[in-house]
Design a protein around this motif. Structure first.
Motif, short mmCIF file in Angstrom:
data_model
loop_
_atom_site.label_atom_id
_atom_site.label_comp_id
_atom_site.label_asym_id
_atom_site.label_seq_id
_atom_site.Cartn_x
_atom_site.Cartn_y
_atom_site.Cartn_z
N HIS A 119 -36.67 39.39 12.09
CA HIS A 119 -37.90 39.37 11.30
C HIS A 119 -38.70 40.65 11.51
O HIS A 119 -39.26 41.20 10.56
N ALA A 120 -38.75 41.14 12.74
CA ALA A 120 -39.46 42.39 13.01
C ALA A 120 -38.81 43.55 12.25
O ALA A 120 -39.51 44.38 11.66
N GLN A 121 -37.48 43.59 12.24
CA GLN A 121 -36.79 44.65 11.50
C GLN A 121 -37.09 44.53 10.01
O GLN A 121 -37.36 45.53 9.35
N ALA A 122 -37.07 43.31 9.48
CA ALA A 122 -37.34 43.12 8.05
C ALA A 122 -38.75 43.59 7.69
O ALA A 122 -38.95 44.23 6.65
N ARG A 123 -39.74 43.31 8.56
CA ARG A 123 -41.12 43.75 8.30
C ARG A 123 -41.20 45.29 8.31
O ARG A 123 -41.89 45.89 7.48
N MET A 124 -40.50 45.92 9.24
CA MET A 124 -40.50 47.39 9.29
C MET A 124 -39.86 47.98 8.04
O MET A 124 -40.35 48.97 7.49
N LEU A 125 -38.77 47.38 7.58
CA LEU A 125 -38.06 47.93 6.43
C LEU A 125 -38.85 47.77 5.14
O LEU A 125 -38.63 48.52 4.19
N GLU A 126 -39.77 46.79 5.09
CA GLU A 126 -40.61 46.63 3.90
C GLU A 126 -41.46 47.88 3.65
O GLU A 126 -41.78 48.20 2.51
N SER A 160 -40.53 50.93 4.60
CA SER A 160 -39.64 52.07 4.73
C SER A 160 -38.86 52.27 3.44
O SER A 160 -38.61 51.32 2.70
N THR A 161 -38.45 53.50 3.18
CA THR A 161 -37.69 53.82 1.98
C THR A 161 -36.22 54.00 2.32
O THR A 161 -35.87 54.73 3.25
N TRP A 162 -35.35 53.37 1.53
CA TRP A 162 -33.90 53.52 1.68
C TRP A 162 -33.51 54.88 1.12
O TRP A 162 -33.80 55.19 -0.03
N ALA A 210 -33.66 56.26 15.57
CA ALA A 210 -33.14 55.15 16.38
C ALA A 210 -32.28 54.27 15.49
O ALA A 210 -32.57 54.10 14.30
N PRO A 211 -31.22 53.71 16.05
CA PRO A 211 -30.39 52.79 15.25
C PRO A 211 -31.12 51.47 15.06
O PRO A 211 -31.91 51.04 15.90
N LEU A 212 -30.88 50.83 13.94
CA LEU A 212 -31.44 49.51 13.69
C LEU A 212 -30.57 48.47 14.40
O LEU A 212 -29.35 48.61 14.45
N PRO A 213 -31.18 47.42 14.94
CA PRO A 213 -30.38 46.42 15.66
C PRO A 213 -29.45 45.62 14.76
O PRO A 213 -28.40 45.16 15.20
N PHE A 214 -29.82 45.46 13.47
CA PHE A 214 -28.99 44.68 12.56
C PHE A 214 -28.60 45.54 11.38
O PHE A 214 -29.35 46.41 10.94
N PRO A 215 -27.42 45.30 10.80
CA PRO A 215 -27.00 46.08 9.63
C PRO A 215 -27.95 45.87 8.46
O PRO A 215 -28.58 44.82 8.34
N VAL A 216 -28.03 46.88 7.61
CA VAL A 216 -28.88 46.81 6.42
C VAL A 216 -27.99 46.91 5.19
O VAL A 216 -27.13 47.80 5.12
N VAL A 217 -28.17 46.02 4.25
CA VAL A 217 -27.42 46.06 3.01
C VAL A 217 -28.15 47.03 2.07
O VAL A 217 -29.35 46.87 1.84
N PRO A 222 -29.89 48.64 -1.03
CA PRO A 222 -30.59 47.92 -2.09
C PRO A 222 -29.74 47.68 -3.35
O PRO A 222 -29.85 46.62 -3.96
N LYS A 223 -28.91 48.62 -3.75
CA LYS A 223 -28.14 48.41 -4.98
C LYS A 223 -27.03 47.38 -4.82
O LYS A 223 -26.45 46.95 -5.79
N LEU A 224 -26.75 46.96 -3.57
CA LEU A 224 -25.72 45.96 -3.37
C LEU A 224 -26.28 44.54 -3.22
O LEU A 224 -25.53 43.59 -3.07
N THR A 225 -27.61 44.42 -3.28
CA THR A 225 -28.21 43.09 -3.18
C THR A 225 -28.47 42.54 -4.57
O THR A 225 -28.60 43.28 -5.53
N ASN A 226 -28.56 41.23 -4.67
CA ASN A 226 -28.84 40.58 -5.96
C ASN A 226 -30.32 40.57 -6.25
O ASN A 226 -31.14 40.35 -5.49
#
Length: 153
Positions: free
Chosen positions: A87-94, A96-98, A140-147, A149-153
């Motif tokens: 959840h912390a990673q998801a909040r940070m990525l909101e 952040s720009t891919w 720094a590396p992210l703890p969880f993989p990131v999909v 954006p163009k590969l998500t529905n």
């Protein structure tokens, strides 16, 4: 099967398995035992420390240290901690720009003042990541993989 710690004349110590002590002696005499690090064939047995299992009814010598017993790990607590981290990673990525595979170039450009500093995330090879760290670029590396954006529905 028997395992021996072996040593070459350069001092490299390595482990090798043999069918028996006789098989080791035969292979050594035939020059078929060599150091995997330097190829030396002048091999001797190294001093080995025996591995003796502790008695099952014996208490540990250091009772204040945590037990390495896997049953002492609480899987519910681990799952909760991983969920909080996700959840912390998801909040940070909101915020952040891919930037995809251009991550290393963009991070370097920000570090060198060529572009404005902003939160970004993307993909970098191991070599690119190491180079960024060596150059002092704060990444720094992210703890969880990131999909992407163009590969998500």
């Amino acid at each position: 099967m028997i395992v021996f710690d072996l040593r070459c004349t350069s001092g490299h110590v390595f482990e090798a398995w043999f069918a028996s002590s006789t098989a080791y002696a035969d292979q050594r005499a035939g020059g078929r035992v060599e150091c995997p690090l330097c190829g030396d064939r002048q091999i001797e047995k190294a001093v080995m420390a025996p591995q003796i299992a502790a008695k099952g009814n014996r208490k540990p010598d250091t009772p204040n240290l945590p037990s390495p017993d896997r049953r002492s790990v609480d899987p519910v607590a681990i799952k909760a901690a991983l969920e909080q981290l996700a959840h912390a990673q998801a909040r940070m990525l909101e915020k952040s720009t891919w930037v995809g595979t251009g991550f290393a170039d963009q991070a370097r450009a920000m570090h060198e003042g060529e572009t404005p500093v902003a939160p970004i995330h993307g993909q970098a090879s191991l070599a690119e990541a190491k180079a960024l760290v060596e150059e002092g670029v704060p990444v720094a590396p992210l703890p969880f993989p990131v999909v992407p954006p163009k590969l998500t529905n």
